[in-house]
Write a protein that holds these residues in place. Structure first.
Motif, short mmCIF file in Angstrom:
data_model
loop_
_atom_site.label_atom_id
_atom_site.label_comp_id
_atom_site.label_asym_id
_atom_site.label_seq_id
_atom_site.Cartn_x
_atom_site.Cartn_y
_atom_site.Cartn_z
N THR A 1 0.86 -1.18 0.00
CA THR A 1 0.00 0.00 0.00
C THR A 1 0.90 1.23 0.00
OG1 THR A 1 -1.67 -1.19 1.26
CG2 THR A 1 -1.83 1.20 1.22
N GLN A 2 0.54 2.23 -0.82
CA GLN A 2 1.31 3.47 -0.88
C GLN A 2 0.35 4.63 -0.68
OE1 GLN A 2 2.92 2.30 -4.87
NE2 GLN A 2 4.88 2.94 -3.99
N ASP A 3 0.57 5.38 0.39
CA ASP A 3 -0.32 6.50 0.72
C ASP A 3 -1.78 6.01 0.78
OD1 ASP A 3 1.66 8.57 -1.42
OD2 ASP A 3 1.80 8.31 0.75
N GLY A 4 -1.96 4.82 1.30
CA GLY A 4 -3.30 4.28 1.47
C GLY A 4 -3.93 3.73 0.20
N ARG A 5 -3.16 3.67 -0.88
CA ARG A 5 -3.71 3.19 -2.14
C ARG A 5 -2.85 2.08 -2.74
NH1 ARG A 5 -4.91 8.04 -6.16
NH2 ARG A 5 -5.83 6.28 -7.27
N CYS A 6 -3.47 1.30 -3.64
CA CYS A 6 -2.76 0.27 -4.37
C CYS A 6 -2.36 0.84 -5.73
CB CYS A 6 -3.65 -0.96 -4.57
SG CYS A 6 -4.05 -1.81 -3.04
N ARG A 7 -1.06 1.11 -5.90
CA ARG A 7 -0.59 1.75 -7.13
C ARG A 7 0.25 0.82 -8.00
NH1 ARG A 7 -0.90 7.45 -6.42
NH2 ARG A 7 -1.38 8.05 -4.30
N LEU A 8 1.16 0.10 -7.37
CA LEU A 8 2.10 -0.73 -8.10
C LEU A 8 2.06 -2.17 -7.59
CD1 LEU A 8 5.17 1.69 -8.17
CD2 LEU A 8 3.54 1.26 -10.03
N PHE A 9 2.31 -3.08 -8.51
CA PHE A 9 2.29 -4.51 -8.17
C PHE A 9 3.56 -5.16 -8.73
CE2 PHE A 9 -2.10 -4.55 -6.75
CZ PHE A 9 -2.62 -3.44 -7.38
N PRO A 10 4.69 -4.93 -8.09
CA PRO A 10 5.96 -5.38 -8.67
C PRO A 10 6.23 -6.87 -8.59
CG PRO A 10 6.32 -4.24 -6.58
CD PRO A 10 4.87 -4.10 -6.90
N TRP A 11 5.51 -7.61 -7.75
CA TRP A 11 5.76 -9.05 -7.64
C TRP A 11 4.72 -9.81 -8.45
CZ3 TRP A 11 6.91 -5.64 -3.86
CH2 TRP A 11 8.23 -5.68 -3.38
N GLN A 12 5.14 -10.80 -9.16
CA GLN A 12 4.27 -11.53 -10.08
C GLN A 12 4.64 -13.00 -10.10
OE1 GLN A 12 3.11 -9.76 -14.01
NE2 GLN A 12 4.37 -11.41 -14.82
N GLY A 13 3.63 -13.87 -10.23
CA GLY A 13 3.86 -15.30 -10.34
C GLY A 13 4.20 -15.69 -11.77
N GLN A 14 4.24 -16.98 -12.02
CA GLN A 14 4.61 -17.51 -13.32
C GLN A 14 3.45 -17.51 -14.31
OE1 GLN A 14 7.82 -18.41 -14.33
NE2 GLN A 14 8.23 -17.30 -12.44
N GLY A 15 2.26 -17.41 -13.81
CA GLY A 15 1.09 -17.32 -14.68
C GLY A 15 0.39 -18.64 -14.90
N THR A 16 -0.88 -18.54 -15.27
CA THR A 16 -1.68 -19.70 -15.64
C THR A 16 -2.49 -19.33 -16.89
OG1 THR A 16 -3.26 -21.36 -14.82
CG2 THR A 16 -3.60 -19.10 -14.08
N GLN A 17 -2.49 -20.23 -17.87
CA GLN A 17 -3.12 -19.91 -19.16
C GLN A 17 -4.62 -20.16 -19.13
OE1 GLN A 17 -1.70 -18.63 -22.01
NE2 GLN A 17 -3.76 -18.59 -22.91
N VAL A 18 -5.36 -19.19 -19.63
CA VAL A 18 -6.80 -19.31 -19.81
C VAL A 18 -7.09 -19.18 -21.30
CG1 VAL A 18 -9.04 -18.23 -19.39
CG2 VAL A 18 -7.38 -18.43 -17.53
N THR A 19 -7.78 -20.18 -21.86
CA THR A 19 -8.13 -20.17 -23.27
C THR A 19 -9.63 -20.36 -23.41
OG1 THR A 19 -5.98 -21.10 -23.86
CG2 THR A 19 -7.74 -21.22 -25.51
N VAL A 20 -10.28 -19.42 -24.09
CA VAL A 20 -11.73 -19.46 -24.28
C VAL A 20 -12.01 -19.55 -25.78
CG1 VAL A 20 -13.93 -18.35 -23.80
CG2 VAL A 20 -11.98 -18.00 -22.26
N SER A 21 -12.75 -20.57 -26.18
CA SER A 21 -13.01 -20.74 -27.61
C SER A 21 -14.50 -20.77 -27.93
CB SER A 21 -12.36 -22.04 -28.11
OG SER A 21 -12.88 -23.13 -27.39
#
Length: 119
Positions: free
Chosen positions: A99-119
């Motif tokens: 939290t920065q100054d009470g707000r969510c501004r940046l999200f520097p940490w990230q996981g490896q991801g999971t794929q979503v495919t919609v057809s």
């Protein structure tokens, strides 16, 4: 901070998926949690984020279809996705930030991801 996503897959348009993210590490650095998505050659976009007190913000195109939630006791982040559309196809990433100054501004940490495919 460690972030591990699960729950992606392939579904037909109109279907549903629930993504999960197991997270650990410094609690302050996980005050803000978010789901981002990205396709090759396109910019990353934030589908939704949630603050530690539960306040949520959604991308306009997913409002009314996606629900982000978190369980602070279990250190889990979720994304319930209903009425999926082909344009929702992407790699989905669990992300966190302080939290920065009470707000969510940046999200520097990230996981490896999971794929979503919609057809």
């Amino acid at each position: 901070v460690q972030l591990v996503e699960s729950g992606g897959g392939s579904v037909q348009a109109g279907g549903s998926l629930r993504l999960s993210c197991a997270h650990s590490g410094d609690t302050f650095l996980r005050s803000c949690m978010a789901w981002f998505r990205q396709n090759p050659g396109k910019e990353r976009e934030k589908a939704a984020h949630i603050e530690r007190d539960g306040k949520v913000v959604y991308l306009d195109s997913v409002k009314g279809r996606f629900t982000i939630s978190r369980d602070n006791n279990l250190d889990r982040l979720y994304l319930q996705m209903n009425n999926l559309r082909p344009e929702d196809t992407a790699m989905y990433y669990c992300s966190s930030g302080p939290t920065q100054d009470g707000r969510c501004r940046l999200f520097p940490w990230q996981g490896q991801g999971t794929q979503v495919t919609v057809s």
